[in-house]
Write an enzyme that holds these catalytic residues in place. Sequence first.
Site, PDB file in Angstrom:
ATOM      1  N   ALA A  61       2.525  -4.685   3.642  1.00 22.92           N
ATOM      2  CA  ALA A  61       3.425  -5.622   2.979  1.00 22.92           C
ATOM      3  C   ALA A  61       4.824  -5.522   3.581  1.00 22.92           C
ATOM      4  O   ALA A  61       5.150  -4.575   4.301  1.00 22.92           O
ATOM      5  CB  ALA A  61       3.481  -5.323   1.483  1.00 22.92           C
ATOM      6  N   GLY A 106      -1.552  -3.443   2.833  1.00 21.59           N
ATOM      7  CA  GLY A 106      -2.101  -4.780   2.719  1.00 21.59           C
ATOM      8  C   GLY A 106      -2.936  -5.182   3.919  1.00 21.59           C
ATOM      9  O   GLY A 106      -3.870  -5.972   3.797  1.00 21.59           O
ATOM     10  N   GLU A 109      -6.260  -3.734   3.251  1.00 17.46           N
ATOM     11  CA  GLU A 109      -6.863  -4.508   2.163  1.00 17.46           C
ATOM     12  C   GLU A 109      -7.373  -5.858   2.657  1.00 17.46           C
ATOM     13  O   GLU A 109      -8.408  -6.355   2.190  1.00 17.46           O
ATOM     14  CB  GLU A 109      -5.847  -4.690   1.039  1.00 17.46           C
ATOM     15  CG  GLU A 109      -5.590  -3.393   0.272  1.00 17.46           C
ATOM     16  CD  GLU A 109      -4.423  -3.507  -0.688  1.00 17.46           C
ATOM     17  OE1 GLU A 109      -4.640  -3.302  -1.895  1.00 17.46           O
ATOM     18  OE2 GLU A 109      -3.293  -3.804  -0.231  1.00 17.46           O
TER      19      GLU A 109
END
Length: 255
Positions: A61, A106, A109
């Site tokens: 992120a 992220g 993910e």
Amino acid sequence: MTVNLEVAEGVGTLRLDRPPMNALDVATQDRLKELAEEAGRRDDVRAVVIYGGEKVFAAGADIKEMQAMDHTAMVLRARALQESFTAVARIPKPVVAAVTGYALGGGCELALCADYRIAADNAKLGQPEILLGLIPGAGGTQRLSRLIGPSKAKDLIFTGRMVKADEARELGLVDRVVAADQVYAEAHAWAAKLAQGPAIALRAAKESIDTGLETDIETGLAVERNWFAGLFATEDRERGMRSFVEEGPGKAKFL
């Protein structure tokens, strides 16, 4: 644009393009959701590759952007964050992640949202959110534990450590490791092969597996049963069985 959708030979490439590290800020998250949904709708996209470029998949992120958010702002944003990744996971077509360089937070993910992961031999993956006093918030606590098991997932999430490609393969976090300059080609070849397959049957297989992992076995069997019977109404099933009887296995053409 921070994410682009490029289509060739039935394969749609979702290309992250926010140099230098493809940090997943709010605008990138929203664009990712938009293009994932587009890839799911388009008839000319029959399989998908997620790719961050030759040097990095996604380093996570945008921490500076997140640092400026307070509790109220993140309460309002957290659902949209998850929905952007879930849109990728729910693309009703085969999806492969081509992972180069860093896939952290992220980025990891996002790779977890794919059906299959091919990593460069120089790739490094991990969920380092704990080092920021956080936990994964884009599905990491759920998808990682389902993929590699809860104890291995807890080790990665509790420690925040990065793993190199070979260990990631041993853990089951990635499926194949190849030379860095071959990652995209290998991922595209995987997707292109499946793009020639029976689209509705592939969708049925993906939904049956994913639904079964999220529910009890009886419900999963019911989903499988309904899809299995429903495929008998498709032209691809007729073509596949006819080819098998007349020509032998593996020779059916579905396009």
